[in-house]
Design an enzyme around this catalytic site. Structure first.
Site, PDB file in Angstrom:
ATOM      1  CG  HIS A   7      -0.417   0.073   2.542  1.00  0.00           C
ATOM      2  ND1 HIS A   7       0.395  -0.897   3.078  1.00  0.00           N
ATOM      3  CD2 HIS A   7      -0.533   1.019   3.506  1.00  0.00           C
ATOM      4  CE1 HIS A   7       0.735  -0.561   4.304  1.00  0.00           C
ATOM      5  NE2 HIS A   7       0.196   0.618   4.594  1.00  0.00           N
ATOM      6  CG  HIS A  51      -0.094   4.307   4.749  1.00  0.00           C
ATOM      7  ND1 HIS A  51      -0.811   3.557   5.649  1.00  0.00           N
ATOM      8  CD2 HIS A  51      -0.946   5.265   4.288  1.00  0.00           C
ATOM      9  CE1 HIS A  51      -2.045   4.037   5.735  1.00  0.00           C
ATOM     10  NE2 HIS A  51      -2.155   5.060   4.917  1.00  0.00           N
ATOM     11  CG  ASP A  64       4.671   3.089   7.497  1.00  0.00           C
ATOM     12  OD1 ASP A  64       3.756   3.522   6.779  1.00  0.00           O
ATOM     13  OD2 ASP A  64       4.503   2.183   8.335  1.00  0.00           O
ATOM     14  CG  HIS A  65       4.110   0.063   4.380  1.00  0.00           C
ATOM     15  ND1 HIS A  65       4.076  -1.247   4.800  1.00  0.00           N
ATOM     16  CD2 HIS A  65       3.605   0.798   5.416  1.00  0.00           C
ATOM     17  CE1 HIS A  65       3.557  -1.311   6.033  1.00  0.00           C
ATOM     18  NE2 HIS A  65       3.272  -0.077   6.424  1.00  0.00           N
ATOM     19  CG  HIS A 110      -4.010   0.152   6.750  1.00  0.00           C
ATOM     20  ND1 HIS A 110      -3.951   0.737   7.992  1.00  0.00           N
ATOM     21  CD2 HIS A 110      -2.844   0.462   6.138  1.00  0.00           C
ATOM     22  CE1 HIS A 110      -2.792   1.374   8.116  1.00  0.00           C
ATOM     23  NE2 HIS A 110      -2.106   1.231   7.008  1.00  0.00           N
ATOM     24  CG  ASP A 138       0.413  -1.495   7.756  1.00  0.00           C
ATOM     25  OD1 ASP A 138       1.275  -2.347   8.047  1.00  0.00           O
ATOM     26  OD2 ASP A 138       0.664  -0.277   7.706  1.00  0.00           O
ATOM     27  CG  HIS A 167       3.579  -1.616  11.536  1.00  0.00           C
ATOM     28  ND1 HIS A 167       4.385  -0.511  11.657  1.00  0.00           N
ATOM     29  CD2 HIS A 167       2.854  -1.436  10.409  1.00  0.00           C
ATOM     30  CE1 HIS A 167       4.152   0.321  10.652  1.00  0.00           C
ATOM     31  NE2 HIS A 167       3.225  -0.231   9.871  1.00  0.00           N
TER      32      HIS A 167
HETATM   33 FE    FE Z   1       2.458   0.753   8.125  1.00  0.00          FE
HETATM   34 ZN    ZN Z   2       0.017   1.578   6.546  1.00  0.00          ZN
END
Ligand code: FE
Ligand code: ZN
Length: 255
Positions: free
Chosen positions: A56, A58, A60-61, A114, A133, A171
């Site tokens: 996805h 985001h 942080d990915h 998410h 996530d 995570h």
């Molecule tokens: Fe994440």
């Molecule tokens: Zn995420």
């Protein structure tokens, strides 16, 4: 083991994943949270990735997408619905699409919730699913871009995979997830035993992955909306499973 998985921490609680097909030596990354620890993992294993699967959009990915593409020329694959927000994407995928890591087939499972376009990647022969996530160990992702019923349906797809499937999520949230799970399912002996194992692992700084679909079905409240004891705790004996799920997610948001 047909596929080896090297799991490592990025930032404070993201998991990085480097995986290698034993037969051909082909290697891939799942998400690109942070360049330095990914390079360390590649150096440590000697597995040079040719493929990056993005779950996805985001930050942080996808943070290290472009840096890794420059370095390794890897092919970046991600969900069609989020293509415009995934840096360096080469190929888009949808539900049921098949990819390959060497001799291993990879199946795309769309799991909106998410984010609206989130996908998971399933390696049926190797018995591994990368859930990022969507499904966490003992938990599930926050609902940023879809209503609870959508996430509930997505989790149902993952719950239907073979029980022994190894689950790698995005995570390390397992300890706080365990505390929430115990608050809504306090009589679950298997959950209590698992929570104790999770406490011990985290006290030693060890990851709590992989888990399995069967373990999640037995202990993860977000897959257990039909469970009579959880319903009783919530006072929702007559509600639908999706309504129970929505209430669990709402409670977790402020836990
Ligand atoms: Fe994440
Ligand atoms: Zn995420």
């Amino acid at each position: 083991m047909l596929v080896d998985v090297e799991l490592f921490t990025c930032h404070s609680d993201n998991f990085g994943v480097l995986a290698r097909d034993r037969e051909t030596g082909a290697a891939m990354l799942v998400d690109a949270p942070e360049e330095a620890p990914i390079l360390e993992a590649i150096g440590r294993t000697g597995w040079k990735p040719s493929l990056l699967l993005v779950t996805h959009h985001h930050h942080d990915h996808v943070e290290a997408n472009l840096a890794l593409k420059r370095r390794f020329g890897l092919r970046i694959v991600g969900p069609e619905a989020e293509a415009d927000r995934i840096p360096g994407i080469d190929e888009t995928v949808r539900e049921g699409d098949a990819l390959a890591l060497g001799s291993q087939e990879i199946r795309v499972i769309e799991t909106p919730g998410h984010t609206a376009g989130h996908v998971c990647y399933h390696l049926p022969a190797a018995g591994i699913v990368f859930t990022a996530d969507t499904l966490f160990a003992l938990g599930c992702g926050r609902l940023f871009e879809a209503p609870p019923e959508t996430m509930f349906a997505s989790l149902g797809k993952l719950a239907a995979l073979p029980g022994q499937t190894a689950v790698y999520c995005g995570h390390e949230y397992t300890l706080s997830n365990a505390r929430f799970a115990l608050s809504v399912d306090p009589g679950n002996e298997r959950l209590k035993a698992r929570a104790a194992r999770v406490e011990a692992l985290r006290a030693q700084g060890k990851p709590t992955l992989p888990t399995t679909i069967a373990e999640e079905l037995a202990t993860n409240p977000f897959l257990r909306a039909a469970d009579p004891a959880i319903r009783k705790t919530l006072g929702m004996e007559a509600a639908s499973d999706a309504q129970v799920f929505a209430e669990l997610r709402r409670r977790k948001d402020s836990f």
